[in-house]
Write a protein that holds these residues in place. Structure first.
Motif, PDB file in Angstrom:
ATOM      1  N   LYS A 101       0.825  -1.201   0.000  1.00  0.00           N
ATOM      2  CA  LYS A 101       0.000   0.000   0.000  1.00  0.00           C
ATOM      3  C   LYS A 101       0.866   1.261   0.000  1.00  0.00           C
ATOM      4  CE  LYS A 101      -4.254  -1.798   1.976  1.00  0.00           C
ATOM      5  NZ  LYS A 101      -3.828  -3.197   2.293  1.00  0.00           N
ATOM      6  N   ASP A 102       2.172   1.035  -0.030  1.00  0.00           N
ATOM      7  CA  ASP A 102       3.121   2.155  -0.032  1.00  0.00           C
ATOM      8  C   ASP A 102       3.149   2.808  -1.417  1.00  0.00           C
ATOM      9  OD1 ASP A 102       5.338   3.809  -0.103  1.00  0.00           O
ATOM     10  OD2 ASP A 102       6.629   2.432   1.031  1.00  0.00           O
ATOM     11  N   ARG A 103       2.547   3.958  -1.504  1.00  0.00           N
ATOM     12  CA  ARG A 103       2.389   4.644  -2.800  1.00  0.00           C
ATOM     13  C   ARG A 103       3.751   4.989  -3.429  1.00  0.00           C
ATOM     14  NH1 ARG A 103       0.299   6.117  -7.606  1.00  0.00           N
ATOM     15  NH2 ARG A 103       1.154   8.132  -8.134  1.00  0.00           N
ATOM     16  N   GLN A 104       4.688   5.433  -2.598  1.00  0.00           N
ATOM     17  CA  GLN A 104       6.037   5.767  -3.078  1.00  0.00           C
ATOM     18  C   GLN A 104       6.679   4.572  -3.771  1.00  0.00           C
ATOM     19  OE1 GLN A 104       6.328   9.187  -3.003  1.00  0.00           O
ATOM     20  NE2 GLN A 104       8.411   8.894  -2.243  1.00  0.00           N
ATOM     21  N   GLN A 106       5.060   1.887  -4.885  1.00  0.00           N
ATOM     22  CA  GLN A 106       4.285   1.465  -6.059  1.00  0.00           C
ATOM     23  C   GLN A 106       4.679   2.242  -7.316  1.00  0.00           C
ATOM     24  OE1 GLN A 106       2.509  -1.042  -6.664  1.00  0.00           O
ATOM     25  NE2 GLN A 106       1.818  -1.835  -4.689  1.00  0.00           N
ATOM     26  N   ILE A 107       4.987   3.522  -7.152  1.00  0.00           N
ATOM     27  CA  ILE A 107       5.319   4.315  -8.325  1.00  0.00           C
ATOM     28  C   ILE A 107       6.802   4.147  -8.701  1.00  0.00           C
ATOM     29  CG2 ILE A 107       5.856   6.575  -7.276  1.00  0.00           C
ATOM     30  CD1 ILE A 107       3.629   5.992 -10.374  1.00  0.00           C
ATOM     31  N   ASN A 112       4.333   0.342 -13.205  1.00  0.00           N
ATOM     32  CA  ASN A 112       3.307   1.285 -12.752  1.00  0.00           C
ATOM     33  C   ASN A 112       3.596   2.702 -13.230  1.00  0.00           C
ATOM     34  OD1 ASN A 112       1.928  -0.726 -11.505  1.00  0.00           O
ATOM     35  ND2 ASN A 112       2.428  -0.131  -9.404  1.00  0.00           N
ATOM     36  N   GLU A 116       0.980   4.490 -15.662  1.00  0.00           N
ATOM     37  CA  GLU A 116       0.291   5.688 -15.176  1.00  0.00           C
ATOM     38  C   GLU A 116       0.501   6.858 -16.123  1.00  0.00           C
ATOM     39  OE1 GLU A 116       0.471   7.465 -11.095  1.00  0.00           O
ATOM     40  OE2 GLU A 116      -0.003   5.391 -10.522  1.00  0.00           O
TER      41      GLU A 116
END
Ligand code: HEC
Ligand code: HEC
Ligand code: HEC
Length: 159
Positions: A101-104, A106-107, A112, A116
């Motif tokens: 769930k770590d957005r940093q 994930q990107i 991704n 995106e």
């Protein structure tokens, strides 16, 4: 991939002045800008999809920093997968194997970041076009060109 990129870069040196002139004031600070197709390849050796052919210059209607978003306009533009950027090769998972769930993080995951950016922009234009055409006064003239949003349009299904 490096090698192919540099071949493109070399072939495009002549045109660089044209593109580079307007965006930089520093004349002694040169950079090779690939003008043709850039082949985008996965970081992982276990690729599930074919690599993606990206027509770089077809996107020069946008500001360079639309994509090269950390560029300071002075230093050479680096690779998207440089250390600390979008350098994670596999889908990040947490301790129990669920998607992180770590957005940093994930990107930082290469796939991704590209999905995106690439699909995100094409889809946004596509949605605007659909809105335009389903309005009470559809106007085909104002429909804007966009890029592919379907898997095999970007990853040719050769395996
Ligand atoms: C606009 C172009 C575009 C579209 C549309 C697109 N992708 Fe991608 N995809 C990329 C790029 C660019 C990368 C990063 C470079 C690479 O891995 O080849 C990537 C990476 C991947 C990866 C990780 C690398 C690999 O091969 O294992 C997978 C899996 C993937 N895409 C699957 C899909 C699927 C499934 C769809 C449709 C739902 C899709 N892509 C749609 C451009 C696209
Ligand atoms: C739509 C997105 C997009 C736009 C707009 C864009 N680029 Fe790129 N550019 C990319 C991608 C993707 C790569 C491949 C990077 C990689 O392989 O990691 C790239 C690669 C490059 C490279 C080679 C970098 C390297 O790894 O050696 C240079 C230089 C470059 N771009 C300059 C520019 C300049 C100058 C502009 C503005 C005129 C521009 N780009 C606009 C997406 C874009
Ligand atoms: C900020 C918006 C934006 C981003 C980001 C972007 N694109 Fe595009 N893309 C466009 C637009 C607009 C077009 C239509 C250009 C035209 O036809 O004049 C396009 C066209 C394309 C085409 C079709 C070109 C042709 O000749 O028909 C491909 C393939 C493509 N994009 C791939 C990509 C990939 C791969 C990425 C990510 C590395 C990407 N795009 C990122 C806006 C974007």
């Amino acid at each position: 991939m490096r090698k192919r990129l540099w071949l493109l870069a070399a072939a495009s040196m002549i045109v660089v002045g044209l593109v580079w002139g307007p965006v930089s004031a520093a004349k002694d600070n040169e950079m090779c800008v690939p003008m043709g197709n850039i082949i985008l390849e996965p970081l992982t050796a276990e690729a599930k999809r074919a690599s993606v052919t990206f027509p770089h210059a077809a996107h020069f209607g946008y500001s360079c920093r639309e994509c090269h978003h950390t560029w300071d306009k002075v230093s050479p533009i680096g690779s998207c997968s440089a250390a600390g950027c979008h350098d994670v090769a596999e889908a990040p998972v947490d301790d129990v194997g669920q998607p992180s769930k770590d957005r940093q993080l994930q990107i930082r995951y290469h796939k991704n970041a590209f999905h995106e950016s690439c699909i995100g922009c094409h889809l946004e234009i596509k949605r605007e076009n659909e809105k335009l055409m389903s309005s009470r006064r559809p106007d085909a003239e104002r429909v804007a060109p966009t890029g592919p949003t379907g898997c095999v349009q970007c990853h040719p299904a050769d395996y």
